[in-house]
Design an enzyme around this catalytic site. Sequence first.
Site, mmCIF file in Angstrom:
data_model
loop_
_atom_site.group_PDB
_atom_site.id
_atom_site.type_symbol
_atom_site.label_atom_id
_atom_site.label_comp_id
_atom_site.label_asym_id
_atom_site.label_seq_id
_atom_site.Cartn_x
_atom_site.Cartn_y
_atom_site.Cartn_z
ATOM 1 N N GLY A 93 0.825 -1.097 -0.198
ATOM 2 C CA GLY A 93 0.017 -0.001 -0.141
ATOM 3 C C GLY A 93 0.746 1.360 0.047
ATOM 4 O O GLY A 93 1.939 1.509 -0.551
ATOM 5 N N ALA B 62 2.083 2.675 9.465
ATOM 6 C CA ALA B 62 1.335 1.389 9.550
ATOM 7 C C ALA B 62 -0.067 1.592 10.508
ATOM 8 O O ALA B 62 -0.092 2.592 11.392
ATOM 9 C CB ALA B 62 2.260 0.461 10.704
ATOM 10 N N GLY B 63 -0.751 0.864 10.088
ATOM 11 C CA GLY B 63 -2.213 0.906 10.385
ATOM 12 C C GLY B 63 -3.297 -0.266 10.165
ATOM 13 O O GLY B 63 -2.902 -0.817 9.026
ATOM 14 N N TYR C 148 -11.110 3.948 14.268
ATOM 15 C CA TYR C 148 -10.224 4.445 13.400
ATOM 16 C C TYR C 148 -9.991 5.957 13.263
ATOM 17 O O TYR C 148 -9.026 6.608 13.491
ATOM 18 C CB TYR C 148 -10.613 4.160 11.919
ATOM 19 C CG TYR C 148 -9.481 4.196 10.984
ATOM 20 C CD1 TYR C 148 -8.338 3.808 10.576
ATOM 21 C CD2 TYR C 148 -9.606 5.495 9.973
ATOM 22 C CE1 TYR C 148 -7.425 4.079 9.710
ATOM 23 C CE2 TYR C 148 -8.740 5.707 8.976
ATOM 24 C CZ TYR C 148 -7.643 5.032 9.012
ATOM 25 O OH TYR C 148 -6.844 5.141 7.617
ATOM 26 N N LYS D 140 -6.791 8.121 14.266
ATOM 27 C CA LYS D 140 -6.215 9.253 13.593
ATOM 28 C C LYS D 140 -6.141 10.771 14.094
ATOM 29 O O LYS D 140 -5.286 11.506 13.632
ATOM 30 C CB LYS D 140 -6.857 9.216 12.107
ATOM 31 C CG LYS D 140 -6.455 7.743 11.215
ATOM 32 C CD LYS D 140 -5.189 7.622 11.199
ATOM 33 C CE LYS D 140 -4.610 6.286 10.464
ATOM 34 N NZ LYS D 140 -3.318 6.086 10.002
ATOM 35 N N THR E 238 -5.366 2.072 -3.563
ATOM 36 C CA THR E 238 -4.581 1.420 -3.124
ATOM 37 C C THR E 238 -5.231 -0.304 -3.404
ATOM 38 O O THR E 238 -6.414 -0.094 -3.950
ATOM 39 C CB THR E 238 -4.280 1.409 -1.602
ATOM 40 O OG1 THR E 238 -5.428 1.048 -0.982
ATOM 41 C CG2 THR E 238 -3.629 2.594 -1.039
#
Length: 253
Positions: A16, A90-91, A163, A167, A198
Site C-alpha cells: 500500500g 502502519a495501520g 479509526y 487518526k 490502493t
Amino acid sequence: MKLQDSVIAVTGAGQGLGRAMAEYLAARGARLALIDLVPEKLETAAIACREAGGDSRIYVCNVAREDEVDATFAAIARDFGALNGVINNAGILRDGLLIKTKDGEITQRMELAQWQAVIDVNLTGVFLCGRAAASQMIALGNGGVIINIASISRAGNMGQSNYSAAKAGVSALVPVWAKELARYGIRCMGIAPGFIETDMVASMKPEALEKMTAGIPLKRMGQPEEIAQTAAFIFENEYLSGRMIEVDGGLRL
C-alpha cells in the site's frame, strides 16, 4: 533535508502507501529501513526499493509492542549509522457501527477488541515509533523528520469510531512533537490522505467505488505516488513543522 543518502524508516512498508512511499524515496537516493509484520511482503518491497535505486533493509516488527519497537530502531541506527526520518504509516481497520439495531432492539455493538486493536496499532504504534525514532535521532545528533500518516477520517467518519479516534490522536501528536523536539533539530509533520487507489480500495465493489469517487470534487481517487510526493516535499522543506497536509482532492473543502 536532502533525500540522497538520508536514512528513512517506513512502518507498514510491505504494501500500500508504505511501499509506495518507500519506493518513491528510494528512487531519489534515500536509504530505506522497511518495517512491517510480514517478512514476505518486506522482501518484495526491499527488492523494489533496490531496483528503484536506493539501499534498503527489512525489519520485522509489531509496532504495538514497546520492546520490539525500541529494539528495531536501535538496530536501524546501528545498521545504517544514522536515522534521518521516519514515516509512521502502519495501520489497520476494524470498522463497525458503535451500536447496531433491528426493530428497535440492539443487535450489535462495537466490541472492545475492535476498538483496542486499532488504537494499539494506529495510535500507540505511532507513539512508540515516534518516541523510538526521536530517541535515536537525538542520540546520533543528526536531527531529523517525523511524518505521521493520519486520514481525513480524523474529522469523524461513520462506522469508524476506533479509526477516527486514532487518526485524530495521530494528528494531535504532530504539533506537540514539533514544539517539543525542535530544540533537537527534529521536525514533525502529518499527512491526511483522502481516498487513495490502493489494492485494498481496488478490491471494493464497483458501485461503491463509483459512489465514493462522485463525492470528490476532483472526481477521482488519489494515487499512492501523490502521497509519496507529499512526504518527499516535507522532508526537503526545512521550514515545515507542526502542520497537517490534507491530500484529498478537495473532499474536505
